[in-house]
Design a protein around this motif. Structure first.
Motif, PDB file in Angstrom:
ATOM      1  N   ARG A 245       0.844  -1.191   0.000  1.00 48.43           N
ATOM      2  CA  ARG A 245       0.000   0.000   0.000  1.00 48.43           C
ATOM      3  C   ARG A 245       0.879   1.240   0.000  1.00 48.43           C
ATOM      4  O   ARG A 245       1.689   1.432   0.912  1.00 48.43           O
ATOM      5  CB  ARG A 245      -0.935   0.034   1.203  1.00 48.43           C
ATOM      6  N   LEU A 246       0.699   2.042  -1.007  1.00 53.77           N
ATOM      7  CA  LEU A 246       1.396   3.313  -1.092  1.00 53.77           C
ATOM      8  C   LEU A 246       0.534   4.409  -0.475  1.00 53.77           C
ATOM      9  O   LEU A 246      -0.681   4.373  -0.590  1.00 53.77           O
ATOM     10  CB  LEU A 246       1.706   3.669  -2.548  1.00 53.77           C
ATOM     11  N   SER A 247       1.209   5.354   0.146  1.00 59.54           N
ATOM     12  CA  SER A 247       0.523   6.513   0.707  1.00 59.54           C
ATOM     13  C   SER A 247       1.113   7.783   0.121  1.00 59.54           C
ATOM     14  O   SER A 247       2.298   7.832  -0.211  1.00 59.54           O
ATOM     15  CB  SER A 247       0.671   6.547   2.233  1.00 59.54           C
ATOM     16  N   CYS A 248       0.278   8.793   0.026  1.00 55.96           N
ATOM     17  CA  CYS A 248       0.730  10.100  -0.440  1.00 55.96           C
ATOM     18  C   CYS A 248       0.145  11.129   0.520  1.00 55.96           C
ATOM     19  O   CYS A 248      -1.065  11.361   0.523  1.00 55.96           O
ATOM     20  CB  CYS A 248       0.268  10.352  -1.857  1.00 55.96           C
ATOM     21  N   ALA A 249       1.011  11.710   1.330  1.00 55.79           N
ATOM     22  CA  ALA A 249       0.572  12.702   2.300  1.00 55.79           C
ATOM     23  C   ALA A 249       0.735  14.099   1.724  1.00 55.79           C
ATOM     24  O   ALA A 249       1.779  14.434   1.147  1.00 55.79           O
ATOM     25  CB  ALA A 249       1.388  12.570   3.583  1.00 55.79           C
ATOM     26  N   ALA A 250      -0.305  14.899   1.872  1.00 57.96           N
ATOM     27  CA  ALA A 250      -0.293  16.247   1.323  1.00 57.96           C
ATOM     28  C   ALA A 250      -0.300  17.286   2.426  1.00 57.96           C
ATOM     29  O   ALA A 250      -0.995  17.123   3.439  1.00 57.96           O
ATOM     30  CB  ALA A 250      -1.506  16.449   0.420  1.00 57.96           C
ATOM     31  N   SER A 251       0.466  18.318   2.219  1.00 58.07           N
ATOM     32  CA  SER A 251       0.431  19.446   3.146  1.00 58.07           C
ATOM     33  C   SER A 251      -0.569  20.459   2.608  1.00 58.07           C
ATOM     34  O   SER A 251      -0.959  20.406   1.444  1.00 58.07           O
ATOM     35  CB  SER A 251       1.810  20.092   3.245  1.00 58.07           C
ATOM     36  N   GLY A 252      -0.993  21.378   3.441  1.00 54.64           N
ATOM     37  CA  GLY A 252      -1.892  22.411   2.961  1.00 54.64           C
ATOM     38  C   GLY A 252      -3.342  22.110   3.264  1.00 54.64           C
ATOM     39  O   GLY A 252      -3.721  20.960   3.494  1.00 54.64           O
ATOM     40  N   ARG A 253      -4.150  23.148   3.224  1.00 53.72           N
ATOM     41  CA  ARG A 253      -5.545  23.013   3.639  1.00 53.72           C
ATOM     42  C   ARG A 253      -6.495  22.775   2.479  1.00 53.72           C
ATOM     43  O   ARG A 253      -7.687  22.624   2.693  1.00 53.72           O
ATOM     44  CB  ARG A 253      -5.970  24.284   4.383  1.00 53.72           C
ATOM     45  N   THR A 254      -5.972  22.718   1.260  1.00 53.76           N
ATOM     46  CA  THR A 254      -6.855  22.598   0.111  1.00 53.76           C
ATOM     47  C   THR A 254      -6.856  21.205  -0.499  1.00 53.76           C
ATOM     48  O   THR A 254      -7.425  21.002  -1.555  1.00 53.76           O
ATOM     49  CB  THR A 254      -6.437  23.613  -0.969  1.00 53.76           C
ATOM     50  N   PHE A 255      -6.239  20.245   0.168  1.00 57.31           N
ATOM     51  CA  PHE A 255      -6.134  18.889  -0.373  1.00 57.31           C
ATOM     52  C   PHE A 255      -7.496  18.331  -0.756  1.00 57.31           C
ATOM     53  O   PHE A 255      -7.639  17.697  -1.794  1.00 57.31           O
ATOM     54  CB  PHE A 255      -5.468  17.979   0.659  1.00 57.31           C
ATOM     55  N   SER A 256      -8.496  18.552   0.067  1.00 57.70           N
ATOM     56  CA  SER A 256      -9.800  17.942  -0.165  1.00 57.70           C
ATOM     57  C   SER A 256     -10.459  18.426  -1.451  1.00 57.70           C
ATOM     58  O   SER A 256     -11.421  17.817  -1.918  1.00 57.70           O
ATOM     59  CB  SER A 256     -10.726  18.205   1.018  1.00 57.70           C
ATOM     60  N   SER A 257      -9.971  19.491  -2.030  1.00 57.76           N
ATOM     61  CA  SER A 257     -10.545  19.998  -3.266  1.00 57.76           C
ATOM     62  C   SER A 257      -9.794  19.516  -4.504  1.00 57.76           C
ATOM     63  O   SER A 257     -10.220  19.782  -5.632  1.00 57.76           O
ATOM     64  CB  SER A 257     -10.554  21.532  -3.265  1.00 57.76           C
ATOM     65  N   TYR A 258      -8.716  18.777  -4.315  1.00 58.06           N
ATOM     66  CA  TYR A 258      -7.861  18.399  -5.433  1.00 58.06           C
ATOM     67  C   TYR A 258      -8.222  17.026  -5.996  1.00 58.06           C
ATOM     68  O   TYR A 258      -8.465  16.074  -5.249  1.00 58.06           O
ATOM     69  CB  TYR A 258      -6.394  18.355  -5.012  1.00 58.06           C
ATOM     70  N   TYR A 259      -8.228  16.936  -7.301  1.00 58.19           N
ATOM     71  CA  TYR A 259      -8.305  15.676  -8.013  1.00 58.19           C
ATOM     72  C   TYR A 259      -6.914  15.060  -7.928  1.00 58.19           C
ATOM     73  O   TYR A 259      -5.922  15.724  -8.229  1.00 58.19           O
ATOM     74  CB  TYR A 259      -8.699  15.972  -9.450  1.00 58.19           C
ATOM     75  N   MET A 260      -6.831  13.804  -7.509  1.00 60.27           N
ATOM     76  CA  MET A 260      -5.530  13.170  -7.250  1.00 60.27           C
ATOM     77  C   MET A 260      -5.305  11.971  -8.163  1.00 60.27           C
ATOM     78  O   MET A 260      -6.259  11.270  -8.544  1.00 60.27           O
ATOM     79  CB  MET A 260      -5.455  12.703  -5.799  1.00 60.27           C
ATOM     80  N   GLY A 261      -4.053  11.724  -8.454  1.00 57.93           N
ATOM     81  CA  GLY A 261      -3.728  10.584  -9.296  1.00 57.93           C
ATOM     82  C   GLY A 261      -2.436   9.915  -8.890  1.00 57.93           C
ATOM     83  O   GLY A 261      -1.615  10.501  -8.166  1.00 57.93           O
ATOM     84  N   TRP A 262      -2.290   8.696  -9.344  1.00 58.64           N
ATOM     85  CA  TRP A 262      -1.032   7.955  -9.217  1.00 58.64           C
ATOM     86  C   TRP A 262      -0.523   7.650 -10.627  1.00 58.64           C
ATOM     87  O   TRP A 262      -1.299   7.269 -11.510  1.00 58.64           O
ATOM     88  CB  TRP A 262      -1.224   6.640  -8.469  1.00 58.64           C
ATOM     89  N   PHE A 263       0.770   7.818 -10.791  1.00 59.78           N
ATOM     90  CA  PHE A 263       1.444   7.509 -12.031  1.00 59.78           C
ATOM     91  C   PHE A 263       2.649   6.634 -11.709  1.00 59.78           C
ATOM     92  O   PHE A 263       3.045   6.519 -10.551  1.00 59.78           O
ATOM     93  CB  PHE A 263       1.923   8.799 -12.724  1.00 59.78           C
ATOM     94  N   ARG A 264       3.224   6.023 -12.726  1.00 64.23           N
ATOM     95  CA  ARG A 264       4.439   5.251 -12.507  1.00 64.23           C
ATOM     96  C   ARG A 264       5.349   5.360 -13.719  1.00 64.23           C
ATOM     97  O   ARG A 264       4.895   5.612 -14.827  1.00 64.23           O
ATOM     98  CB  ARG A 264       4.110   3.788 -12.208  1.00 64.23           C
ATOM     99  N   GLN A 265       6.630   5.165 -13.459  1.00 67.88           N
ATOM    100  CA  GLN A 265       7.603   5.184 -14.526  1.00 67.88           C
ATOM    101  C   GLN A 265       8.603   4.067 -14.314  1.00 67.88           C
ATOM    102  O   GLN A 265       9.323   4.067 -13.305  1.00 67.88           O
ATOM    103  CB  GLN A 265       8.328   6.528 -14.604  1.00 67.88           C
ATOM    104  N   ALA A 266       8.609   3.136 -15.242  1.00 72.66           N
ATOM    105  CA  ALA A 266       9.553   2.026 -15.216  1.00 72.66           C
ATOM    106  C   ALA A 266      10.826   2.437 -15.945  1.00 72.66           C
ATOM    107  O   ALA A 266      10.803   3.363 -16.763  1.00 72.66           O
ATOM    108  CB  ALA A 266       8.933   0.808 -15.865  1.00 72.66           C
TER     109      ALA A 266
END
Length: 120
Positions: A19-40
């Motif tokens: 399980r990967l986690s991505c912690a965000a700073s700032g008070r506007t996180f809840s308004s952001y569209y989030m994604g995961w990407f990868r690069q091999a």
């Protein structure tokens, strides 16, 4: 400006889970569209999964559909990527990203990445 920090990467055997986690700073996180990407190695960065700001809508790359699950906890300013039945072809650096504008805008905030290595 939101800053993103990924964690949870590592070495895992094929068929295992991570399980990967991505912690965000700032008070506007809840308004952001989030994604995961990868690069091999030697490959272009590719989309893995995305989730709407409310968490109500998700999308996945065909290669991970049914194996990976994206979720978020807006109370913890964190987005997750649960990876099950991991395969060697999932080996990559995984990046968390955010769209600070509309969902049709480009991802404009990126984390530093976390390495996932899958042994066969």
């Amino acid at each position: 400006q939101v800053q993103l920090v990924e964690s949870g990467g590592g070495l895992v055997q094929a068929g295992g889970s991570l399980r990967l986690s991505c912690a965000a700073s700032g008070r506007t996180f809840s308004s952001y569209y989030m994604g995961w990407f990868r690069q091999a190695p030697m490959k272009e960065r590719e989309f893995v999964a995305a989730i709407r700001s409310s968490g109500a809508g998700t999308s996945y790359a065909d290669s991970v559909k049914g194996r990976f699950t994206i979720s978020r906890d807006n109370t913890k300013n964190t987005v997750y990527l649960q990876m099950n039945n991991i395969q060697p072809e999932d080996t990559a650096v995984y990046y968390c990203a955010a769209k600070s504008g509309s969902i049709w805008a480009d991802y404009d905030i990126w984390g530093q990445g976390t390495q996932v290595t899958v042994s066969s």
